[in-house]
Design a protein around this motif. Structure first.
Motif, PDB file in Angstrom:
ATOM      1  N   VAL A   1      18.340  57.435  42.223  1.00 15.21           N
ATOM      2  CA  VAL A   1      19.147  58.665  42.141  1.00 15.21           C
ATOM      3  C   VAL A   1      19.601  59.083  43.540  1.00 15.21           C
ATOM      4  O   VAL A   1      20.775  59.459  43.749  1.00 15.21           O
ATOM      5  N   ALA A   2      18.674  59.013  44.532  1.00 13.70           N
ATOM      6  CA  ALA A   2      19.036  59.407  45.898  1.00 13.70           C
ATOM      7  C   ALA A   2      20.127  58.502  46.469  1.00 13.70           C
ATOM      8  O   ALA A   2      21.082  58.971  47.110  1.00 13.70           O
ATOM      9  N   LEU A   3      19.989  57.189  46.219  1.00 21.21           N
ATOM     10  CA  LEU A   3      21.005  56.250  46.700  1.00 21.21           C
ATOM     11  C   LEU A   3      22.344  56.498  46.020  1.00 21.21           C
ATOM     12  O   LEU A   3      23.407  56.422  46.648  1.00 21.21           O
TER      13      LEU A   3
ATOM     14  N   THR B   1      23.943  59.644  47.512  1.00 18.56           N
ATOM     15  CA  THR B   1      24.402  59.411  48.890  1.00 18.56           C
ATOM     16  C   THR B   1      25.638  58.534  48.926  1.00 18.56           C
ATOM     17  O   THR B   1      26.646  58.841  49.605  1.00 18.56           O
ATOM     18  N   ALA B   2      25.581  57.402  48.191  1.00 15.57           N
ATOM     19  CA  ALA B   2      26.715  56.472  48.202  1.00 15.57           C
ATOM     20  C   ALA B   2      27.940  57.068  47.519  1.00 15.57           C
ATOM     21  O   ALA B   2      29.086  56.866  47.970  1.00 15.57           O
ATOM     22  N   ALA B   3      27.711  57.795  46.420  1.00 19.83           N
ATOM     23  CA  ALA B   3      28.861  58.405  45.722  1.00 19.83           C
ATOM     24  C   ALA B   3      29.570  59.397  46.629  1.00 19.83           C
ATOM     25  O   ALA B   3      30.808  59.486  46.638  1.00 19.83           O
TER      26      ALA B   3
ATOM     27  N   PHE C   1      30.807  56.128  39.256  1.00 21.16           N
ATOM     28  CA  PHE C   1      30.715  54.886  38.486  1.00 21.16           C
ATOM     29  C   PHE C   1      30.875  53.660  39.382  1.00 21.16           C
ATOM     30  O   PHE C   1      30.330  52.589  39.077  1.00 21.16           O
ATOM     31  N   TYR C   2      31.576  53.802  40.473  1.00 19.92           N
ATOM     32  CA  TYR C   2      31.652  52.698  41.436  1.00 19.92           C
ATOM     33  C   TYR C   2      30.269  52.421  42.032  1.00 19.92           C
ATOM     34  O   TYR C   2      29.834  51.267  42.157  1.00 19.92           O
ATOM     35  N   THR C   3      29.577  53.512  42.382  1.00 20.09           N
ATOM     36  CA  THR C   3      28.214  53.359  42.930  1.00 20.09           C
ATOM     37  C   THR C   3      27.271  52.759  41.900  1.00 20.09           C
ATOM     38  O   THR C   3      26.439  51.895  42.210  1.00 20.09           O
TER      39      THR C   3
END
Length: 488
Positions: A405-407, A410-412, A435-437
């Motif tokens: 969830v954290a990743l 962060t990435a989104a 959705f890309y993440t």
């Protein structure tokens, strides 16, 4: 031997023998240890007793037997290899010299509350009970190879000399056999008690006994076989209790016992088969405990009982009592004097799984990995720390979900602020950073975003990192779910 050759005391014994009647000397409340001062009125020569036992007559319709209470036996009573057809009861008697019963056979032998300087009864055979209860024997008692169809009673006996060599073999019953019980409740033994290779068909009782051999082996019972239980409730043992290779069908009861062998091994029970091991209420053991390669169905011991050095490698058991959290049991595994060995951790985890406590089992498995990490090279230790922090070596799957969830967040956020360029402009779907993440993190799900867009620069390296971490974290979560389903 003629009646005229006998003293008045000996005539009483001679006349009572054919009917098996008792002959009592003195008031009966005196300790036999002081019997050396008893005079002629209470003295019977050993040669008279030997003549009666080997050649004595029997009255018609009566059962002959030797039965003396409170007498002084002067001279040497040597019955080596004798076959005695009569019961022998010499109660509260004082023996001037150690009796010799080497290789003898008798129906029943009762020496209760007597004083004997020593006793040589190697290979003795008794068709009934052998009673040495309450005896005072400062010298060596040799019963090696004895065969008793009944029981052996040593209750309240005092064997050995406190001023002598307490490392000496003082009570020997090696390779002996007792078809019934062996009871030494309340006995005080100065020196080594050996039961190597012996068989006790019933129970072996050391309740409230004291075994005193400081700095030496107090009880040497290698390859002992006990058909019932070995009870040592309230036992006080100064010196090593050695049960290596023993088989105890029911339980080894050391409730409220005190085992002490500072700087040595207080309890050695390696390669044993024991029904149950009870240390409830026992004092903290002084000295090491070695239980390697043994099998015990149930172990009942509070953590405070165990010493700083234990041997647990190869020990197997089904359950531990009382029920305790895994954290309170793990301290014991860290005391293994071989350092890190995996088996004790696997065994403890298996016991928790058998009890249905999978959370505790995972706690033990995680502790095992952390202990193992300290034995690895520096680079493996670094990687171990990473696994520990991220997913708890796979035994903390919810931690992996939190990282996912954290990743994802962060990435989104990163891709929402810096959108990657589409691979085919005009054909790509609308870009969605969430959705890309997810496309990058989840190795199986495909939302079509990853294939349509191509990040550049550090965003591309972020994508690579998300793919790798996604595989690791997703696998950890699946493993955790699989374990939960398999328990159901």
């Amino acid at each position: 031997m003629q009646l005229a050759d006998l003293t008045p005391a000996e005539r009483r014994v001679w006349r009572a023998f054919p009917k098996g009647q008792s002959v009592g000397f003195g008031p009966g409340d005196e300790e036999a240890v002081h019997g050396g001062s008893w005079g002629p009125a209470r003295t019977v020569r050993a040669e008279v007793l030997r003549s009666l036992l080997l050649n004595g007559s029997r009255a018609d319709g009566e059962i002959a037997g030797l039965w003396i209470v409170g007498g002084r036996i002067s001279g040497l009573l040597d019955l080596s290899d004798a076959v005695l057809e009569h019961s022998v009861r010499l109660l509260g008697c004082h023996f001037e010299r150690p009796p010799i019963l080497y290789g003898a056979r008798t129906r029943r032998l009762n020496l209760r509350s007597s004083y004997l300087p020593a006793l040589d009864a190697v290979s003795l055979q008794v068709d009934g009970h052998l009673r040495l209860s309450g005896c005072e024997i400062p010298g060596q008692v040799r019963l090696g190879g004895a065969r008793l169809a009944g029981a052996l009673f040593l209750d309240g006996a005092r064997i050995g000399d406190s001023d002598g060599d307490e490392g000496e073999e003082i009570l020997q019953f090696d390779h002996g056999a007792v078809e019934n019980d062996l009871s030494a409740a309340g006995a005080v033994i100065h020196g080594r008690f050996t039961l190597t290779g012996s068989t006790v068909g019933g129970n072996l009782d050391f309740d409230r006994a004291e075994l005193r051999a400081p700095g030496h082996v107090a009880l040497d019972a290698e390859n002992l076989a006990v058909g019932g239980h070995l009870s040592g409730e309230g036992l006080r043992a100064q010196g090593t209790v050695n049960l290596r290779g023993a088989t105890i069908t029911r339980h080894l009861d050391l409730v409220s016992a005190r085992l002490s062998a500072p700087g040595a091994t207080a309890l050695r029970a390696t390669s044993c088969t024991i029904g149950e091991l009870w240390l409830r209420g026992a004092a903290p053991i002084e000295g090491a405990v070695n239980l390697r390669r043994s099998h015990v169905e149930i172990v009942f011991a509070e953590p405070r009982v165990w010493p700083e050095r234990v041997g647990l490698d190869g020990l197997t058991y089904r359950s531990l009592l009382p029920p305790l959290p895994a954290a309170e049991r793990l301290a014991l595994l860290e005391r293994e004097d071989l350092g890190y060995v995996p088996h004790p951790y696997e065994q403890l985890a298996g016991a928790y799984r058998l009890a249905g406590d999978d959370a505790a089992a995972r706690t033990v498995q995680l502790a095992k990995q952390r202990r193992r990490r300290a034995t690895l090279p520096w680079y493996a230790r670094c990687w171990g720390h990473v696994q520990d922090v991220t997913v708890g070596y796979g035994f903390r799957p919810m931690r992996a979900a939190v990282w996912l969830v954290a990743l994802m967040l962060t990435a989104a956020t990163a891709y929402g602020l810096h959108r990657p360029q589409p691979l085919k402009p005009g054909e790509a779907p609308d870009f969605n950073p969430v959705f890309y993440t997810l496309d990058l993190l989840l190795p199986i799900i495909d939302f079509g975003q990853e294939k349509a867009f191509k990040p550049r620069g550090w965003h591309q390296w972020l994508a690579y990192l998300l793919v790798v971490l996604g595989w690791v974290l997703a696998t950890t979560i699946v493993a955790g779910v699989t374990r939960a389903v398999s328990r159901q």
